[in-house]
Design a protein around this motif. Sequence first.
Motif, PDB file in Angstrom:
ATOM      1  N   LYS A 158      -5.511  11.360  -3.836  1.00 18.61           N
ATOM      2  CA  LYS A 158      -4.567  11.689  -4.911  1.00 18.61           C
ATOM      3  C   LYS A 158      -4.976  11.020  -6.219  1.00 18.61           C
ATOM      4  O   LYS A 158      -4.728  11.552  -7.309  1.00 18.61           O
ATOM      5  CB  LYS A 158      -3.153  11.271  -4.520  1.00 18.61           C
ATOM      6  N   PHE A 174       2.541   9.510   5.496  1.00 15.73           N
ATOM      7  CA  PHE A 174       2.449   9.090   4.098  1.00 15.73           C
ATOM      8  C   PHE A 174       2.671  10.269   3.131  1.00 15.73           C
ATOM      9  O   PHE A 174       2.040  10.376   2.087  1.00 15.73           O
ATOM     10  CB  PHE A 174       1.095   8.436   3.833  1.00 15.73           C
ATOM     11  N   CYS A 231       2.711   3.462   6.519  1.00 18.33           N
ATOM     12  CA  CYS A 231       3.789   4.442   6.621  1.00 18.33           C
ATOM     13  C   CYS A 231       4.387   4.380   8.024  1.00 18.33           C
ATOM     14  O   CYS A 231       3.661   4.549   9.010  1.00 18.33           O
ATOM     15  CB  CYS A 231       3.249   5.844   6.336  1.00 18.33           C
ATOM     16  N   ASN A 245       2.832  -1.926   4.081  1.00 16.94           N
ATOM     17  CA  ASN A 245       1.411  -1.578   4.044  1.00 16.94           C
ATOM     18  C   ASN A 245       1.046  -0.388   4.928  1.00 16.94           C
ATOM     19  O   ASN A 245      -0.082   0.091   4.880  1.00 16.94           O
ATOM     20  CB  ASN A 245       0.557  -2.786   4.419  1.00 16.94           C
ATOM     21  N   HIS A 274       2.443   2.581 -10.791  1.00 14.46           N
ATOM     22  CA  HIS A 274       3.258   2.696  -9.588  1.00 14.46           C
ATOM     23  C   HIS A 274       4.518   1.863  -9.804  1.00 14.46           C
ATOM     24  O   HIS A 274       4.751   1.335 -10.907  1.00 14.46           O
ATOM     25  CB  HIS A 274       2.477   2.198  -8.373  1.00 14.46           C
ATOM     26  N   GLN A 277       0.800  -1.223   0.000  1.00 19.81           N
ATOM     27  CA  GLN A 277       0.000   0.000   0.000  1.00 19.81           C
ATOM     28  C   GLN A 277       0.833   1.273   0.000  1.00 19.81           C
ATOM     29  O   GLN A 277       0.391   2.302  -0.515  1.00 19.81           O
ATOM     30  CB  GLN A 277      -0.953  -0.009   1.198  1.00 19.81           C
ATOM     31  N   THR A 278       2.039   1.250   0.571  1.00 18.81           N
ATOM     32  CA  THR A 278       2.854   2.464   0.576  1.00 18.81           C
ATOM     33  C   THR A 278       3.491   2.748  -0.787  1.00 18.81           C
ATOM     34  O   THR A 278       4.199   3.733  -0.950  1.00 18.81           O
ATOM     35  CB  THR A 278       3.964   2.392   1.648  1.00 18.81           C
ATOM     36  N   MET A 321       3.420  10.102  -0.795  1.00 19.40           N
ATOM     37  CA  MET A 321       2.322  10.091  -1.755  1.00 19.40           C
ATOM     38  C   MET A 321       1.371  11.274  -1.556  1.00 19.40           C
ATOM     39  O   MET A 321       0.953  11.914  -2.519  1.00 19.40           O
ATOM     40  CB  MET A 321       1.538   8.782  -1.661  1.00 19.40           C
ATOM     41  N   ASN A 322       1.046  11.575  -0.306  1.00 18.16           N
ATOM     42  CA  ASN A 322       0.047  12.614  -0.046  1.00 18.16           C
ATOM     43  C   ASN A 322       0.486  14.006  -0.494  1.00 18.16           C
ATOM     44  O   ASN A 322      -0.353  14.856  -0.791  1.00 18.16           O
ATOM     45  CB  ASN A 322      -0.306  12.639   1.444  1.00 18.16           C
ATOM     46  N   LEU A 361      -0.788   5.364  -4.688  1.00 20.17           N
ATOM     47  CA  LEU A 361      -1.398   6.659  -4.388  1.00 20.17           C
ATOM     48  C   LEU A 361      -2.572   6.509  -3.430  1.00 20.17           C
ATOM     49  O   LEU A 361      -3.332   5.537  -3.507  1.00 20.17           O
ATOM     50  CB  LEU A 361      -1.915   7.312  -5.672  1.00 20.17           C
ATOM     51  N   SER A 362      -2.741   7.471  -2.556  1.00 20.85           N
ATOM     52  CA  SER A 362      -3.934   7.498  -1.714  1.00 20.85           C
ATOM     53  C   SER A 362      -5.144   7.794  -2.591  1.00 20.85           C
ATOM     54  O   SER A 362      -5.018   8.342  -3.692  1.00 20.85           O
ATOM     55  CB  SER A 362      -3.796   8.569  -0.631  1.00 20.85           C
ATOM     56  N   TYR A 363      -6.319   7.453  -2.092  1.00 18.12           N
ATOM     57  CA  TYR A 363      -7.535   7.660  -2.880  1.00 18.12           C
ATOM     58  C   TYR A 363      -7.751   9.130  -3.254  1.00 18.12           C
ATOM     59  O   TYR A 363      -8.081   9.427  -4.416  1.00 18.12           O
ATOM     60  CB  TYR A 363      -8.742   7.102  -2.125  1.00 18.12           C
TER      61      TYR A 363
END
Length: 318
Positions: free
Chosen positions: A178, A300, A295, A293, A238, A170-171, A303-304, A174-176
Amino acid sequence: MQKILCIRFSSIGDILLTTPIVRVLKAQFPQAEIHIATKASFAQLWDGNPHVNQVHGFDGNLLKFASALRKEGFDRVYDLHKNLRSHALCLLLGKFPKQIDKYTSERKAFVKTKINTLPGHLVDRNLTSLGLSSDGQGLDYFIPATSRVEPASFGITRPYVLFAMGAAHQTKVLSYPKMIELVDSIPHPVVLIGDDWDAKLGYRLATLFPEKIINLCSKTSIAQSASLIQQAAMVITHDSSMMHVAAALKHPKLFTIWGSTHPGLGFTPYQTPFTAIENTNLACRPCSTQGSNVCPLGHFNCMNSLDLSAIKNAAQAL
């Protein structure tokens, strides 16, 4: 006739990263038969590869697998995985293999100290550790004719941007929020590919952008996804297996998004142009050699706080 066995059990990206080794071996030993030992679920990645004579699919029973391989009478064995299972297989085959050097200590040191002493790309490191030299031709992936797709059959109009949503951890994704920002900045149809997990986010994005998103997550095979990548005007991935598929296909407009991992670890698209989208102002990167998975610092920011303007500008220029 000489027989050579190359062992790499998994996974998609890592297998594709071994294809230059197989091609170089075939050039060095043109009369030899090249055999591959891999998990049965990944055997398809070798379909159509002209440098490979036979693929042996491992289904979970190592003793049975080794027994069948011993009958082939291999002259040389190359361990391109170098894990407990590949060690055990070589012992069962009674062969002393040539092995890749994973540079484990150097990779861990990069994460801990942020000082990179790794010598170049993973593929080149592997070739050198096996006493081989790069032929400069990049990765190989051959799309079977039966898996080539016509985008219009999925309701896709051209030009379209393909976004490979997922990654192993997950790391690295991208976050949702983003993802929403990314899709909103693209003035073209956006085709999503990924697995069952990605399909959930894909559904949400398609709900927000019903006129733009074509959500094909969990609906296409690896080869069909590759066919869609090949025909896209622009590809966004990614640090993931689909990044290496796009690299193998030499896609001319490849954008790769990096979070917890780092291009300096040597897993970038091999010998093909690409644009890396990463936050270079964070002292905490890389925080992992392969991703995690969660941060470790809880923010985070890799990505954020990522600047996606390069992707936006390229998409608007299509």
